[in-house]
Design an enzyme around this catalytic site. Sequence first.
Site, mmCIF file in Angstrom:
data_model
loop_
_atom_site.group_PDB
_atom_site.id
_atom_site.type_symbol
_atom_site.label_atom_id
_atom_site.label_comp_id
_atom_site.label_asym_id
_atom_site.label_seq_id
_atom_site.Cartn_x
_atom_site.Cartn_y
_atom_site.Cartn_z
ATOM 1 N N LEU A 377 -1.694 -68.530 -43.785
ATOM 2 C CA LEU A 377 -1.249 -67.474 -42.874
ATOM 3 C C LEU A 377 -2.393 -67.056 -41.960
ATOM 4 O O LEU A 377 -3.563 -67.049 -42.366
ATOM 5 C CB LEU A 377 -0.763 -66.267 -43.680
ATOM 6 C CG LEU A 377 0.342 -66.557 -44.691
ATOM 7 C CD1 LEU A 377 0.920 -65.261 -45.214
ATOM 8 C CD2 LEU A 377 1.439 -67.419 -44.078
ATOM 9 N N GLY A 422 -1.230 -70.328 -47.653
ATOM 10 C CA GLY A 422 0.075 -70.639 -47.056
ATOM 11 C C GLY A 422 0.234 -72.125 -46.759
ATOM 12 O O GLY A 422 1.348 -72.660 -46.788
ATOM 13 N N ASN A 445 -5.633 -69.519 -52.710
ATOM 14 C CA ASN A 445 -6.905 -68.798 -52.874
ATOM 15 C C ASN A 445 -6.787 -67.298 -52.624
ATOM 16 O O ASN A 445 -7.780 -66.619 -52.397
ATOM 17 C CB ASN A 445 -7.947 -69.392 -51.913
ATOM 18 C CG ASN A 445 -7.548 -69.161 -50.456
ATOM 19 O OD1 ASN A 445 -6.383 -68.910 -50.163
ATOM 20 N ND2 ASN A 445 -8.505 -69.231 -49.547
ATOM 21 N N GLU A 446 -5.552 -66.762 -52.667
ATOM 22 C CA GLU A 446 -5.323 -65.379 -52.230
ATOM 23 C C GLU A 446 -6.277 -64.369 -52.865
ATOM 24 O O GLU A 446 -6.788 -63.476 -52.189
ATOM 25 C CB GLU A 446 -3.873 -64.951 -52.522
ATOM 26 C CG GLU A 446 -2.862 -65.418 -51.492
ATOM 27 C CD GLU A 446 -2.498 -66.890 -51.624
ATOM 28 O OE1 GLU A 446 -3.097 -67.584 -52.464
ATOM 29 O OE2 GLU A 446 -1.623 -67.346 -50.870
HETATM 30 C C1 LIG Z 1 1.916 -57.839 -56.580
HETATM 31 C C2 LIG Z 1 1.619 -57.658 -55.116
HETATM 32 C C3 LIG Z 1 2.058 -58.850 -54.291
HETATM 33 C C4 LIG Z 1 2.017 -58.457 -52.867
HETATM 34 C C5 LIG Z 1 2.083 -59.627 -51.945
HETATM 35 C C6 LIG Z 1 1.549 -59.217 -50.699
HETATM 36 C C7 LIG Z 1 0.682 -59.873 -49.987
HETATM 37 C C8 LIG Z 1 0.241 -61.246 -50.122
HETATM 38 C C9 LIG Z 1 -0.153 -61.621 -48.804
HETATM 39 C C10 LIG Z 1 -0.484 -62.703 -48.250
HETATM 40 C C11 LIG Z 1 -0.564 -64.042 -48.648
HETATM 41 C C12 LIG Z 1 -1.276 -64.819 -47.836
HETATM 42 C C13 LIG Z 1 -1.421 -66.239 -47.963
HETATM 43 C C14 LIG Z 1 -2.368 -66.820 -46.935
HETATM 44 O O1 LIG Z 1 -2.084 -67.857 -46.433
HETATM 45 S S1 LIG Z 1 -3.792 -65.962 -46.503
HETATM 46 C C15 LIG Z 1 -4.754 -67.074 -45.561
HETATM 47 C C16 LIG Z 1 -5.773 -67.712 -46.407
HETATM 48 N N1 LIG Z 1 -6.487 -68.717 -45.711
HETATM 49 C C17 LIG Z 1 -7.757 -68.957 -45.879
HETATM 50 O O2 LIG Z 1 -8.418 -68.337 -46.667
HETATM 51 C C18 LIG Z 1 -8.378 -70.050 -45.037
HETATM 52 C C19 LIG Z 1 -9.636 -69.605 -44.427
HETATM 53 N N2 LIG Z 1 -10.207 -70.653 -43.630
HETATM 54 C C20 LIG Z 1 -11.006 -71.603 -44.112
HETATM 55 O O3 LIG Z 1 -11.299 -71.663 -45.278
HETATM 56 C C21 LIG Z 1 -11.523 -72.598 -43.133
HETATM 57 O O4 LIG Z 1 -11.318 -72.120 -41.861
HETATM 58 C C22 LIG Z 1 -10.884 -73.988 -43.272
HETATM 59 C C23 LIG Z 1 -11.372 -74.651 -44.534
HETATM 60 C C24 LIG Z 1 -9.369 -73.916 -43.266
HETATM 61 C C25 LIG Z 1 -11.313 -74.849 -42.045
HETATM 62 O O5 LIG Z 1 -12.717 -74.845 -41.943
HETATM 63 P P1 LIG Z 1 -13.426 -75.260 -40.572
HETATM 64 O O6 LIG Z 1 -14.883 -75.244 -40.813
HETATM 65 O O7 LIG Z 1 -12.793 -76.482 -40.048
HETATM 66 O O8 LIG Z 1 -13.012 -74.119 -39.541
HETATM 67 P P2 LIG Z 1 -13.636 -72.667 -39.407
HETATM 68 O O9 LIG Z 1 -14.829 -72.736 -38.524
HETATM 69 O O10 LIG Z 1 -13.786 -72.034 -40.710
HETATM 70 O O11 LIG Z 1 -12.446 -71.899 -38.637
HETATM 71 C C26 LIG Z 1 -12.214 -72.042 -37.250
HETATM 72 C C27 LIG Z 1 -11.730 -70.732 -36.712
HETATM 73 O O12 LIG Z 1 -10.467 -70.409 -37.305
HETATM 74 C C28 LIG Z 1 -10.543 -69.155 -37.945
HETATM 75 N N3 LIG Z 1 -9.658 -69.175 -39.112
HETATM 76 C C29 LIG Z 1 -9.753 -69.944 -40.175
HETATM 77 N N4 LIG Z 1 -8.738 -69.726 -41.037
HETATM 78 C C30 LIG Z 1 -7.998 -68.765 -40.488
HETATM 79 C C31 LIG Z 1 -6.796 -68.098 -40.891
HETATM 80 N N5 LIG Z 1 -6.160 -68.376 -42.030
HETATM 81 N N6 LIG Z 1 -6.286 -67.172 -40.075
HETATM 82 C C32 LIG Z 1 -6.890 -66.854 -38.907
HETATM 83 N N7 LIG Z 1 -8.036 -67.454 -38.463
HETATM 84 C C33 LIG Z 1 -8.570 -68.391 -39.246
HETATM 85 C C34 LIG Z 1 -12.000 -68.996 -38.304
HETATM 86 O O13 LIG Z 1 -12.329 -67.656 -38.516
HETATM 87 C C35 LIG Z 1 -12.654 -69.592 -37.103
HETATM 88 O O14 LIG Z 1 -12.571 -68.638 -36.071
HETATM 89 P P3 LIG Z 1 -13.736 -68.465 -34.985
HETATM 90 O O15 LIG Z 1 -14.950 -68.097 -35.757
HETATM 91 O O16 LIG Z 1 -13.846 -69.800 -34.311
HETATM 92 O O17 LIG Z 1 -13.274 -67.378 -34.102
#
Ligand SMILES: CCCCC/C=C\C/C=C\C=C\CC(=O)SCCNC(=O)CCNC(=O)[C@H](O)C(C)(C)COP(=O)(O)OP(=O)(O)OC[C@H]1O[C@@H](n2cnc3c(N)ncnc32)[C@H](O)[C@@H]1OP(=O)(O)O
Length: 570
Positions: A377, A422, A445-446
Amino acid sequence: MSSHLVDECAAPPKNCFRLVVLGTARVGKTAIVSRFLFNQYDDQYTPTIEDFHRKMYRIRGEVYRLDILDTSGVHPFPAMRRLSFLTGDLFILVYSVDNYESYMEVMRLREQILESKASCKTRTAAPPMIIAGNKADRPESEREVLYDEVAKWVSTVKKCAFLETSAKKNGNINELFQTLFELAKLPPEMSPSLHRRVSIGDQAWEAAKKGISFYPRGKQDDNPLGVVSPHARRPSLRSDLIEAEAKAEQEQRRAEKPSIPKISSALSPYRSQYRSCTWMSLLRQAFQGLVRPAGGQVCRLQVQHRCYNAPAAGHVQVDMNSDTGVATVRLNRPPVNSLNLDVLTELSIALEKLETDRSCRAMVLASAVPGIFSAGLDIMEMYKSTPERCVAFWRALQDAWLNLYGSRLITMAAIEGHSPAGGCLLAMSCDYRVMADGKFQIGLNETRLGIVAPFWFTDVMLCTIGHRETEKALQLGAMYSAQQALSIGLVDKVVPADQVMSTVQTELKSWLQIPDAARVITKTSMRKQVLDRLSSQKEKDAQFFADFILRESVQKSLGAYIASLQKRKS
Ligand SMILES: CCCCC/C=C\C/C=C\C=C\CC(=O)SCCNC(=O)CCNC(=O)[C@H](O)C(C)(C)COP(=O)(O)OP(=O)(O)OC[C@H]1O[C@@H](n2cnc3c(N)ncnc32)[C@H](O)[C@@H]1OP(=O)(O)O
């Protein structure tokens, strides 16, 4: 314009209308449409998924276009349904006089349409509607809905009319459309009895489109005429939106609202808020009423046309191979395919369309971004958001997941890159997973973000890797390498990155050999319980998400996680 030209393109936006026909299954929606368009009635019942028709008119020298969307009575496709509410200009809501529940559905439908229109700030709230009490030819002993009861209800609602009809006996069908057209202030000549129906073959239609008269040379005929387009195809989501926006502009002009800000400046503040959003997506959100432009005013739409004409956003690319019946759906939102409202909506609609495409038997879910399946997400959707946007975002996620997990198609994930949270949910929701070997990781990894995986994420993981592994995986927010994922059953095969797609294609061959009906029944029975658990509490779940995610402590954790992502990069 040639006075004889009846061309699909010749109707100006102000003369284009979409009529949406809604109601439960078996009330006669398709029969009413068929009477109207072809004066035909077919006793056989074939459930409709979604049929699209187009009728062109030439009336008093002007060309008009009426698009008719004949919708499914059972509605397994909520995104398509919502889109039909949003894009409809006028509505026929059909119930059957021998089925009280179908009348109750009509009352619910009216509310849902009004709700959708009201949520879309650029549209007027109450579109013209007519209620059709169909099958009025049925014996009185079978009647469950009294005429007076409906008439009384309809007399209390705005811009709404009511008639009992019989598509079978052609009773009141002409009147039904005539009344609706009057209510909508459309030319009365659009009614079946007030224009000449032109039966036109494909060749003649092509001639008409090229501007060649299809009347005998020299003969003038200014009587109103109507022709059903033989090639009508449902417009794409993008065209739907363009047209809806153009309409909104007209309505706006008609209402003569003063000092409308230009969209480019009005939406500018949102570009920093929604990182890597395209204009297209901002416009779509604005259209959905989710982004309020500066000053809370409605945006000028002339500029939107220019934006739409820019290369399509295309966050979800669909490539359908009609020889094999296999569609490839690629997520395309660089840099990391994070799933925001826009992507999820596009994904939902793409899945729904494939679901209704009878030639499609299988779907490969993949990525157009190298090294990434999906980063899950979009964290920016959950950080410093509003309750309304959180709910809309969560609903879009629910719909996309219900469509994927509940799909009748063979679904395979080609995981050619990282797949956290997600992204892992999407992969687990497919029937089979092939992952690229190497540095890539997958998992829920939430907890590492200070959030909790929702119950339906957990359910899917439980079904995939069992209770013990899920318990460990979720508490630790564990991210697995492809080999580790293979060892716990989170993926089914691990191959070098350049062989993921070919391995999926090979695996698909054996799945495609199984008769669809038997496979689908088996899949449905295995997945029903998990699907039902979410379906029965979607709204509660969406509200719960919004309340949870906007808690101060959760926002603090998300803020820290975002900072850690950025720090890691630098
Ligand atoms: C009982 C109570 C229950 C209640 C339930 C309620 C709530 C639950 C709610 C939510 C559930 C959510 C599920 C999800 O999906 S949360 C999202 C989790 N995702 C992550 O943790 C991924 C994080 N990202 C990474 O680890 C790396 O980016 C990745 C390995 C995917 C890629 O690495 P890479 O080195 O290629 O790229 P980066 O330089 O890290 O990233 C580029 C750029 O993109 C931005 N970014 C990365 N991931 C996300 C994301 N998920 N959303 C938005 N933006 C993201 C990152 O910050 C970089 O940005 P910038 O620095 O270039 O501006």
